[in-house]
Scaffold this motif. Structure first.
Motif, PDB file in Angstrom:
ATOM      1  N   LYS A 416      60.695  20.297  57.936  1.00 45.78           N
ATOM      2  CA  LYS A 416      59.849  19.459  58.784  1.00 45.78           C
ATOM      3  C   LYS A 416      59.824  18.024  58.278  1.00 45.78           C
ATOM      4  CE  LYS A 416      55.086  18.964  60.427  1.00 45.78           C
ATOM      5  NZ  LYS A 416      53.700  19.498  60.368  1.00 45.78           N
ATOM      6  N   TRP A 417      59.684  17.886  56.942  1.00 43.17           N
ATOM      7  CA  TRP A 417      59.632  16.545  56.353  1.00 43.17           C
ATOM      8  C   TRP A 417      60.947  15.797  56.580  1.00 43.17           C
ATOM      9  CZ3 TRP A 417      62.259  13.688  52.729  1.00 43.17           C
ATOM     10  CH2 TRP A 417      61.607  12.549  52.230  1.00 43.17           C
ATOM     11  N   GLU A 418      62.054  16.490  56.412  1.00 39.73           N
ATOM     12  CA  GLU A 418      63.364  15.852  56.581  1.00 39.73           C
ATOM     13  C   GLU A 418      63.590  15.424  58.027  1.00 39.73           C
ATOM     14  OE1 GLU A 418      66.094  18.708  55.054  1.00 39.73           O
ATOM     15  OE2 GLU A 418      65.848  18.063  52.952  1.00 39.73           O
ATOM     16  N   LEU A 419      63.107  16.209  58.970  1.00 44.34           N
ATOM     17  CA  LEU A 419      63.237  15.836  60.380  1.00 44.34           C
ATOM     18  C   LEU A 419      62.423  14.583  60.680  1.00 44.34           C
ATOM     19  CD1 LEU A 419      63.066  19.331  62.154  1.00 44.34           C
ATOM     20  CD2 LEU A 419      65.045  17.804  62.023  1.00 44.34           C
ATOM     21  N   GLU A 420      61.194  14.526  60.148  1.00 43.33           N
ATOM     22  CA  GLU A 420      60.354  13.339  60.358  1.00 43.33           C
ATOM     23  C   GLU A 420      60.996  12.108  59.718  1.00 43.33           C
ATOM     24  OE1 GLU A 420      56.385  13.879  59.032  1.00 43.33           O
ATOM     25  OE2 GLU A 420      55.909  15.473  60.453  1.00 43.33           O
ATOM     26  N   TYR A 421      61.541  12.307  58.548  1.00 38.41           N
ATOM     27  CA  TYR A 421      62.172  11.182  57.840  1.00 38.41           C
ATOM     28  C   TYR A 421      63.375  10.671  58.639  1.00 38.41           C
ATOM     29  CZ  TYR A 421      64.127   8.463  53.976  1.00 38.41           C
ATOM     30  OH  TYR A 421      64.608   7.435  53.193  1.00 38.41           O
ATOM     31  N   ALA A 422      64.187  11.604  59.159  1.00 41.66           N
ATOM     32  CA  ALA A 422      65.379  11.215  59.923  1.00 41.66           C
ATOM     33  C   ALA A 422      64.991  10.472  61.190  1.00 41.66           C
ATOM     34  CB  ALA A 422      66.197  12.459  60.258  1.00 41.66           C
ATOM     35  N   ALA A 423      63.907  10.924  61.856  1.00 45.17           N
ATOM     36  CA  ALA A 423      63.447  10.259  63.079  1.00 45.17           C
ATOM     37  C   ALA A 423      62.968   8.846  62.783  1.00 45.17           C
ATOM     38  CB  ALA A 423      62.333  11.075  63.738  1.00 45.17           C
ATOM     39  N   ALA A 424      62.216   8.669  61.669  1.00 43.07           N
ATOM     40  CA  ALA A 424      61.739   7.342  61.286  1.00 43.07           C
ATOM     41  C   ALA A 424      62.909   6.431  60.935  1.00 43.07           C
ATOM     42  CB  ALA A 424      60.777   7.461  60.112  1.00 43.07           C
ATOM     43  N   GLN A 425      63.887   6.980  60.240  1.00 42.32           N
ATOM     44  CA  GLN A 425      65.052   6.171  59.865  1.00 42.32           C
ATOM     45  C   GLN A 425      65.849   5.751  61.097  1.00 42.32           C
ATOM     46  OE1 GLN A 425      67.941   8.106  57.268  1.00 42.32           O
ATOM     47  NE2 GLN A 425      68.231   6.167  56.176  1.00 42.32           N
ATOM     48  N   GLU A 426      65.933   6.632  62.081  1.00 41.32           N
ATOM     49  CA  GLU A 426      66.637   6.298  63.321  1.00 41.32           C
ATOM     50  C   GLU A 426      65.937   5.146  64.036  1.00 41.32           C
ATOM     51  OE1 GLU A 426      68.050   8.499  67.486  1.00 41.32           O
ATOM     52  OE2 GLU A 426      67.192   9.666  65.837  1.00 41.32           O
ATOM     53  N   ARG A 427      64.589   5.170  64.057  1.00 40.85           N
ATOM     54  CA  ARG A 427      63.843   4.062  64.669  1.00 40.85           C
ATOM     55  C   ARG A 427      64.060   2.750  63.903  1.00 40.85           C
ATOM     56  NH1 ARG A 427      60.080   8.354  65.801  1.00 40.85           N
ATOM     57  NH2 ARG A 427      59.046   8.118  63.789  1.00 40.85           N
ATOM     58  N   TRP A 428      64.138   2.858  62.574  1.00 40.49           N
ATOM     59  CA  TRP A 428      64.363   1.664  61.755  1.00 40.49           C
ATOM     60  C   TRP A 428      65.723   1.037  62.052  1.00 40.49           C
ATOM     61  CZ3 TRP A 428      67.408   1.670  56.860  1.00 40.49           C
ATOM     62  CH2 TRP A 428      67.362   0.439  56.203  1.00 40.49           C
ATOM     63  N   GLU A 429      66.747   1.880  62.178  1.00 41.99           N
ATOM     64  CA  GLU A 429      68.086   1.368  62.481  1.00 41.99           C
ATOM     65  C   GLU A 429      68.118   0.702  63.851  1.00 41.99           C
ATOM     66  OE1 GLU A 429      70.530   1.170  60.516  1.00 41.99           O
ATOM     67  OE2 GLU A 429      70.019   2.522  58.872  1.00 41.99           O
ATOM     68  N   ALA A 430      67.449   1.334  64.838  1.00 41.66           N
ATOM     69  CA  ALA A 430      67.402   0.752  66.181  1.00 41.66           C
ATOM     70  C   ALA A 430      66.640  -0.559  66.178  1.00 41.66           C
ATOM     71  CB  ALA A 430      66.749   1.748  67.145  1.00 41.66           C
ATOM     72  N   HIS A 431      65.578  -0.655  65.357  1.00 46.31           N
ATOM     73  CA  HIS A 431      64.796  -1.881  65.271  1.00 46.31           C
ATOM     74  C   HIS A 431      65.620  -3.014  64.681  1.00 46.31           C
ATOM     75  CE1 HIS A 431      61.055  -4.154  63.621  1.00 46.31           C
ATOM     76  NE2 HIS A 431      61.489  -4.675  64.756  1.00 46.31           N
ATOM     77  N   LYS A 432      66.411  -2.714  63.668  1.00 46.22           N
ATOM     78  CA  LYS A 432      67.250  -3.758  63.063  1.00 46.22           C
ATOM     79  C   LYS A 432      68.239  -4.312  64.083  1.00 46.22           C
ATOM     80  CE  LYS A 432      68.764  -1.493  59.430  1.00 46.22           C
ATOM     81  NZ  LYS A 432      69.529  -1.292  58.176  1.00 46.22           N
ATOM     82  N   LYS A 433      68.752  -3.436  64.955  1.00 46.98           N
ATOM     83  CA  LYS A 433      69.667  -3.916  65.995  1.00 46.98           C
ATOM     84  C   LYS A 433      68.948  -4.847  66.960  1.00 46.98           C
ATOM     85  CE  LYS A 433      72.677   0.155  65.935  1.00 46.98           C
ATOM     86  NZ  LYS A 433      73.184   1.310  66.712  1.00 46.98           N
ATOM     87  N   GLN A 434      67.667  -4.540  67.282  1.00 50.11           N
ATOM     88  CA  GLN A 434      66.881  -5.416  68.153  1.00 50.11           C
ATOM     89  C   GLN A 434      66.697  -6.783  67.523  1.00 50.11           C
ATOM     90  OE1 GLN A 434      62.984  -4.133  70.045  1.00 50.11           O
ATOM     91  NE2 GLN A 434      62.173  -5.695  68.668  1.00 50.11           N
ATOM     92  N   VAL A 435      66.367  -6.795  66.246  1.00 46.54           N
ATOM     93  CA  VAL A 435      66.156  -8.064  65.545  1.00 46.54           C
ATOM     94  C   VAL A 435      67.445  -8.889  65.521  1.00 46.54           C
ATOM     95  CG1 VAL A 435      65.572  -9.120  63.334  1.00 46.54           C
ATOM     96  CG2 VAL A 435      64.292  -7.137  64.146  1.00 46.54           C
ATOM     97  N   ALA A 436      68.561  -8.215  65.277  1.00 40.64           N
ATOM     98  CA  ALA A 436      69.847  -8.917  65.234  1.00 40.64           C
ATOM     99  C   ALA A 436      70.196  -9.493  66.599  1.00 40.64           C
ATOM    100  CB  ALA A 436      70.936  -7.950  64.769  1.00 40.64           C
ATOM    101  N   ALA A 437      69.967  -8.730  67.661  1.00 36.67           N
ATOM    102  CA  ALA A 437      70.275  -9.201  69.011  1.00 36.67           C
ATOM    103  C   ALA A 437      69.395 -10.380  69.390  1.00 36.67           C
ATOM    104  CB  ALA A 437      70.097  -8.058  70.015  1.00 36.67           C
ATOM    105  N   SER A 438      68.107 -10.345  69.003  1.00 33.76           N
ATOM    106  CA  SER A 438      67.187 -11.435  69.312  1.00 33.76           C
ATOM    107  C   SER A 438      67.597 -12.708  68.591  1.00 33.76           C
ATOM    108  CB  SER A 438      65.767 -11.030  68.912  1.00 33.76           C
ATOM    109  OG  SER A 438      64.860 -12.089  69.145  1.00 33.76           O
ATOM    110  N   ALA A 439      67.988 -12.573  67.342  1.00 30.41           N
ATOM    111  CA  ALA A 439      68.416 -13.743  66.567  1.00 30.41           C
ATOM    112  C   ALA A 439      69.674 -14.352  67.158  1.00 30.41           C
ATOM    113  CB  ALA A 439      68.638 -13.336  65.111  1.00 30.41           C
ATOM    114  N   ALA A 440      70.575 -13.492  67.637  1.00 27.21           N
ATOM    115  CA  ALA A 440      71.818 -13.980  68.220  1.00 27.21           C
ATOM    116  C   ALA A 440      71.561 -14.740  69.509  1.00 27.21           C
ATOM    117  CB  ALA A 440      72.755 -12.797  68.487  1.00 27.21           C
ATOM    118  N   GLU A 441      70.605 -14.258  70.324  1.00 22.45           N
ATOM    119  CA  GLU A 441      70.285 -14.946  71.571  1.00 22.45           C
ATOM    120  C   GLU A 441      69.686 -16.317  71.308  1.00 22.45           C
ATOM    121  OE1 GLU A 441      67.765 -12.528  73.925  1.00 22.45           O
ATOM    122  OE2 GLU A 441      69.253 -10.944  74.259  1.00 22.45           O
ATOM    123  N   ILE A 442      68.798 -16.418  70.328  1.00 17.54           N
ATOM    124  CA  ILE A 442      68.176 -17.704  69.999  1.00 17.54           C
ATOM    125  C   ILE A 442      69.217 -18.688  69.483  1.00 17.54           C
ATOM    126  CG2 ILE A 442      66.543 -18.849  68.459  1.00 17.54           C
ATOM    127  CD1 ILE A 442      64.814 -16.341  68.602  1.00 17.54           C
TER     128      ILE A 442
END
Length: 483
Positions: A416-442
């Motif tokens: 259960k803990w590993e599944l929660e950790y993997a889900a949080a890490q997946e959100r973190w990776e997706a968030h970094k892509k959002q930040v990178a895309a926003s910086a590129a647009e600016i």
């Protein structure tokens, strides 16, 4: 030789008398009755078309097959057996062939009419077996041919009557006319009477606040009715779900088992108000329990308004990203940064459970996040993190902080803990892509276009991160109304 005299001895005594006396004695052994009398006899013979009955008469009584039963086209063997004692009505003491004609059916009628009339007078209940399915209803054997209309079988109209054939049912007598040989029954009247008594008893036990199980019996425009097992209660559409719905069918379906809470009981009107959502946890309570201020949450932009954008961060939960929290740059319109339907990561900056409001920030979610970074905080991305009263981190059950490994026997907790950790890490990776895309647009936006176009960012860094003042909001409102 001596003459002997032979004397005849008398072996029988004539105690009857003359021949006429004898016939009179025989006549005394024969029962006397008239047309219309009810008599009893014993079945001595069964033929295909008739049954012979010994009734103590000079000839055996004859019951034609059509006079055996109120059922049509019956086989005599299915009605009586040799040796059975049968009650019959005398139809004709002597026909042209000298036969005694009897009717078992008519005797049954005569006996039943008296019983049925008494039941009708006392408003009692008759019991009988369904023997035929006819046009418009059922024929019930109550000693008479009772007609039960299809509309009076159940509380609701029944279309297929075949399953009732052969069933024993109870009913009330609605009409009784001996001259017309007419008996009309109603099972629905009995059910309504029984249901009324049941409803009264059930309602007396029903109290606001009780939680009951039931089944969705019908769906209407303003909600759904739930059969609680004796009474139907209404769940208004506003009490079906914590989120806004257009119709009850969006949430429930007929036949579905549900758990509901009793809101109110009107005994005089026999009305019960129920709530389905009251038995379910408020999604706002769930959100407040599973999220904390400072966390990063994924969401979808649902609506753009002059003062910002609304983002759905959970089912039924929407929060506002104020226009000042959309970007580190000055923004005049939300359309400059986001669009409806866009997936974004936002930071939770306030949770007002009492007012059911949450404040979000797209700007703060992107600040301090390195798209190329490797330092990951799972708690920031929704993984459950607990601390003790001293502020010390509470390790999950089964994890040994000294060995930094899981103990044996805690495989389920580890998974259960590993599944929660993997889900949080997946959100973190997706968030970094959002930040990178926003910086590129600016970075790609020319400075000249930013200054000239009202739909682009302003280069005024002094206002970055600050809430718009009243004058600015008034000016924006005037601008929008002018358009």
């Amino acid at each position: 030789m001596t003459n002997a005299t032979t004397e005849r001895k008398q072996v029988a005594v004539n105690d009857i008398g003359s021949a006429d006396d004898f016939l009179a004695a025989v006549e005394l052994t024969i029962k006397s009755f008239n047309d219309g009398d009810l008599i009893e006899g014993t079945v001595v013979k069964i033929d295909r078309d008739e049954v012979l009955l010994d009734v103590g008469f000079k000839t055996e009584g004859v019951i034609p097959s059509r006079e055996l039963s109120i059922k049509h086209d019956v086989n005599p063997d299915e009605v009586v057996e040799v040796g059975d004692s049968v009650e019959a009505l005398v139809l004709q003491k002597e026909d042209k062939e000298g036969r005694l004609i009897l009717s078992k059916k008519r005797a049954q009628y005569e006996r039943a009419w008296g019983d049925v009339e008494k039941i009708k007078e006392t408003e009692g209940v008759v019991t009988g077996t369904v023997i035929e399915v006819v046009k418009g209803g059922l024929i019930v054997d109550i000693g008479l041919r009772g007609f039960l209309p299809a509309s009076l079988i159940e509380l609701r109209r029944v279309r297929d009557l075949t399953p009732y054939l052969g069933q024993e049912i109870e009913a009330k007598i609605l009409e009784l006319d001996k001259n017309r040989n007419n008996v009309v029954l109603s099972r629905r009247a009995l059910l309504e009477e029984t249901q009324s008594a049941t409803r009264s008893s059930f309602l007396a036990e029903l109290k606001p606040g009780q939680v009951r199980k039931g089944v969705i019996s019908s769906i209407v425009n303003f909600g759904a009715f739930v059969d609680l097992g004796g009474v139907d209660g209404l769940v208004h559409v506003s009490e079906l779900s914590w989120k806004h719905i257009e119709h009850a069918s969006d949430v429930v379906e007929v036949g579905q088992e549900v758990t509901v809470e009793v809101l109110s009981v009107e005994h005089d009107r026999e009305r019960v108000s129920l709530s389905l959502k009251a038995t379910q946890e408020d999604p706002w309570q769930v959100f407040a329990r599973t999220h904390a201020i400072g966390q990063i949450a994924p969401g979808v932009v649902t609506k753009l308004v002059p003062f910002g954008a609304f983002v759905r961060v959970a089912d039924g939960i929407e929060g506002l990203v104020h226009i000042s929290e959309l970007s580190g740059q000055h923004v005049e319109l939300a359309e400059q940064v986001v669009s409806a339907g866009q997936e974004v990561f936002v930071k939770i900056i306030d949770i007002d459970l009492e007012r059911r409001r949450i404040s979000l920030s797209l700007k703060q979610a992107n600040e301090g996040v390195d798209p190329e970074g490797t330092e990951f905080d799972p708690a920031l991305y929704g993984m459950t993190t607990e601390y003790d009263e001293n502020g010390e981190y509470k390790y999950p059950e089964g994890f040994d902080p000294e060995t930094q490994d899981w103990k044996e026997g805690f495989e389920t907790q580890r998974e259960k803990w590993e599944l929660e950790y993997a889900a949080a890490q997946e959100r973190w990776e997706a968030h970094k892509k959002q930040v990178a895309a926003s910086a590129a647009e600016i970075a790609a936006a020319p400075a000249s276009e930013d200054a000239a176009a009202g739909s682009s960012f302003s280069s005024d860094s002094a206002s970055a991160g600050a809430l718009a003042d009243d004058e600015a909001l008034a000016a924006l409102k005037a601008q929008l109304e002018g358009n």
